[in-house]
Design an enzyme around this catalytic site. Structure first.
Site, mmCIF file in Angstrom:
data_model
loop_
_atom_site.group_PDB
_atom_site.id
_atom_site.type_symbol
_atom_site.label_atom_id
_atom_site.label_comp_id
_atom_site.label_asym_id
_atom_site.label_seq_id
_atom_site.Cartn_x
_atom_site.Cartn_y
_atom_site.Cartn_z
ATOM 1 N N THR A 172 -6.156 92.128 -56.227
ATOM 2 C CA THR A 172 -5.496 91.177 -57.130
ATOM 3 C C THR A 172 -6.546 90.158 -57.567
ATOM 4 O OG1 THR A 172 -4.976 89.566 -55.408
ATOM 5 C CG2 THR A 172 -3.368 91.328 -55.730
ATOM 6 N N TYR A 232 -6.208 79.080 -43.378
ATOM 7 C CA TYR A 232 -5.411 80.156 -43.987
ATOM 8 C C TYR A 232 -4.571 80.852 -42.917
ATOM 9 C CZ TYR A 232 -4.158 84.187 -46.885
ATOM 10 O OH TYR A 232 -3.454 85.150 -47.584
ATOM 11 N N ASN A 290 6.196 83.843 -53.062
ATOM 12 C CA ASN A 290 4.948 84.600 -52.952
ATOM 13 C C ASN A 290 3.700 83.793 -53.272
ATOM 14 O OD1 ASN A 290 3.193 87.139 -53.426
ATOM 15 N ND2 ASN A 290 3.251 86.160 -55.455
ATOM 16 N N ILE A 346 -5.541 93.569 -50.787
ATOM 17 C CA ILE A 346 -4.891 94.044 -52.006
ATOM 18 C C ILE A 346 -5.718 93.615 -53.217
ATOM 19 C CG2 ILE A 346 -2.721 94.107 -53.293
ATOM 20 C CD1 ILE A 346 -2.468 95.050 -50.331
HETATM 21 N N1 LIG Z 1 -4.607 89.876 -52.274
HETATM 22 C C1 LIG Z 1 -4.611 89.989 -50.965
HETATM 23 O O1 LIG Z 1 -5.446 90.703 -50.399
HETATM 24 C C2 LIG Z 1 -3.599 89.263 -50.118
HETATM 25 C C3 LIG Z 1 -3.528 89.574 -48.755
HETATM 26 C C4 LIG Z 1 -2.597 88.930 -47.965
HETATM 27 C C5 LIG Z 1 -1.736 87.990 -48.508
HETATM 28 N N2 LIG Z 1 -1.837 87.711 -49.834
HETATM 29 C C6 LIG Z 1 -0.895 86.711 -50.349
HETATM 30 O O2 LIG Z 1 -0.213 87.251 -51.457
HETATM 31 C C7 LIG Z 1 0.251 86.196 -52.295
HETATM 32 C C8 LIG Z 1 -0.058 86.533 -53.737
HETATM 33 O O3 LIG Z 1 -1.461 86.563 -53.896
HETATM 34 P P1 LIG Z 1 -2.215 87.572 -54.873
HETATM 35 O O4 LIG Z 1 -3.111 88.396 -54.037
HETATM 36 O O5 LIG Z 1 -1.259 88.220 -55.789
HETATM 37 O O6 LIG Z 1 -3.184 86.554 -55.616
HETATM 38 P P2 LIG Z 1 -3.099 85.820 -57.039
HETATM 39 O O7 LIG Z 1 -4.114 84.746 -56.949
HETATM 40 O O8 LIG Z 1 -3.154 86.820 -58.112
HETATM 41 O O9 LIG Z 1 -1.627 85.197 -57.057
HETATM 42 C C9 LIG Z 1 -1.286 83.963 -56.514
HETATM 43 C C10 LIG Z 1 -0.541 83.183 -57.576
HETATM 44 O O10 LIG Z 1 -0.043 81.990 -56.977
HETATM 45 C C11 LIG Z 1 -0.200 80.948 -57.904
HETATM 46 N N3 LIG Z 1 -0.246 79.668 -57.208
HETATM 47 C C12 LIG Z 1 -1.211 79.214 -56.373
HETATM 48 N N4 LIG Z 1 -0.925 77.969 -55.962
HETATM 49 C C13 LIG Z 1 0.263 77.636 -56.530
HETATM 50 C C14 LIG Z 1 1.077 76.473 -56.492
HETATM 51 N N5 LIG Z 1 0.714 75.379 -55.791
HETATM 52 N N6 LIG Z 1 2.233 76.478 -57.187
HETATM 53 C C15 LIG Z 1 2.592 77.554 -57.919
HETATM 54 N N7 LIG Z 1 1.856 78.674 -58.004
HETATM 55 C C16 LIG Z 1 0.700 78.715 -57.319
HETATM 56 C C17 LIG Z 1 -1.502 81.259 -58.625
HETATM 57 O O11 LIG Z 1 -1.600 80.593 -59.873
HETATM 58 C C18 LIG Z 1 -1.436 82.773 -58.738
HETATM 59 O O12 LIG Z 1 -0.882 83.194 -59.962
HETATM 60 C C19 LIG Z 1 -0.405 84.921 -51.761
HETATM 61 O O13 LIG Z 1 0.539 84.202 -50.971
HETATM 62 C C20 LIG Z 1 -1.518 85.444 -50.876
HETATM 63 O O14 LIG Z 1 -1.864 84.547 -49.845
HETATM 64 C C21 LIG Z 1 -2.729 88.314 -50.648
#
Ligand SMILES: NC(=O)c1ccc[n+]([C@@H]2O[C@H](COP(=O)([O-])OP(=O)(O)OC[C@H]3O[C@@H](n4cnc5c(N)ncnc54)[C@H](O)[C@@H]3O)[C@@H](O)[C@H]2O)c1
Length: 253
Positions: free
Chosen positions: A193, A158, A91, A191
């Site tokens: 977050t 992205y 994730n 979402i």
């Molecule tokens: N929030 C949204 O609207 C949304 C929408 C579509 C997709 N996503 C995807 O959901 C996933 C989770 O994101 P989120 O919204 O919970 O955001 P978030 O920033 O809270 O979580 C992402 C986590 O990934 C960790 N991370 C980043 N780079 C890393 C690396 N190189 N190695 C290890 N850990 C790493 C960060 O430290 C963070 O804790 C991501 O892949 C994001 O692209 C999020």
């Protein structure tokens, strides 16, 4: 309480916050032993401590998913604790930090997005598969995005990285289903977050983003986590290679 993951060893990346933490909590609540992995070591260890404080079974490891050796060590650490890996939720990811048209797109930004979001997902699956096969593991869930299904202007890095995750999910689904391992992806919309926090801090931007979702609001991390738990569970026994939208209808438009 449904205990769908009793006796299961589950690895979750990006588990320091947001969707990853919500899923890690969900897996633990339903009986799994969970390894929380993140590049933010302090926050991910605190998250595992928090889960243990209410009786969940959890441990934590610091990882950089863009580095293969680090990913392999994460999988080794997971197997070392329980002797098994049954389910992986890949994730972790990063957002685009700037927008730009093609001729102005920052090359470092491009490489950062591809090496974390796309190579990171590949590295995780590559390192996890031998452990999953050895343990009788059953499921991988990757986090893609609605940006794996559609596109928006100004964020080609992205979008390419997440379309790549979608392709990788389908490819892995075909390669691994003969071994009883189902591979699927969840595609979140907007979402609430830490990733989205800087954007939605401004009320005008928040209202704009909410208006893009037919449901009329942002999603919660727990709403994505529920879908992840479903895809990882035996309830999804016939779901293979799916790109599962959790987006309030955004991708339908
Ligand atoms: N929030 C949204 O609207 C949304 C929408 C579509 C997709 N996503 C995807 O959901 C996933 C989770 O994101 P989120 O919204 O919970 O955001 P978030 O920033 O809270 O979580 C992402 C986590 O990934 C960790 N991370 C980043 N780079 C890393 C690396 N190189 N190695 C290890 N850990 C790493 C960060 O430290 C963070 O804790 C991501 O892949 C994001 O692209 C999020």
């Amino acid at each position: 309480m449904n205990m769908r993951f009793e006796g299961r060893s589950v690895l979750v990346t990006g588990a320091a916050g947001g969707i990853g933490l919500a899923a890690a909590e969900g897996f633990a609540r339903e009986g799994a032993w969970v390894m929380l992995a993140d590049r933010d070591g302090d926050r991910v260890h605190a998250a595992a401590t928090q889960i243990r404080s209410w009786g969940g079974q959890a441990s934590a490891v610091t990882v950089d998913i863009s580095n293969y050796d680090s990913v392999a060590a994460m999988v080794d650490a997971t197997v070392a604790e329980t002797g098994a890996l049954h389910i992986a939720f890949n994730n972790a990811g990063i957002p685009a930090t700037m927008s730009g048209d093609f001729e102005n797109l920052d090359l470092d930004e491009w490489h950062r997005l591809i090496s974390t979001n796309l190579s990171g997902a590949f590295y995780c699956m590559r390192a996890e598969v031998p452990a999953l096969k050895a343990s009788g593991g059953t499921a991988i869930v990757n986090t893609a995005s609605i940006q794996a299904l559609v596109a928006s202007p100004g964020m080609p890095g992205y979008i390419a990285s997440k379309h790549g995750v979608a392709g990788l999910t389908k490819a892995a689904a075909l390669d691994l289903i003969p071994f009883g391992i189902r591979v699927n992806a969840v595609c979140p919309g907007f979402i609430e977050t830490p990733m989205l926090a800087p954007l939605v801090a401004d009320p005008g931007t928040r209202a704009f983003i909410e208006g893009k979702a037919p449901i009329g609001r942002l999603g919660a991390a727990a709403e994505v986590a529920d879908a992840v738990l479903y895809l990882a569970s035996d309830s999804a026994s016939y779901v293979v290679g799916a790109l599962f939208s959790v987006d309030g209808g955004v991708a339908v438009l």
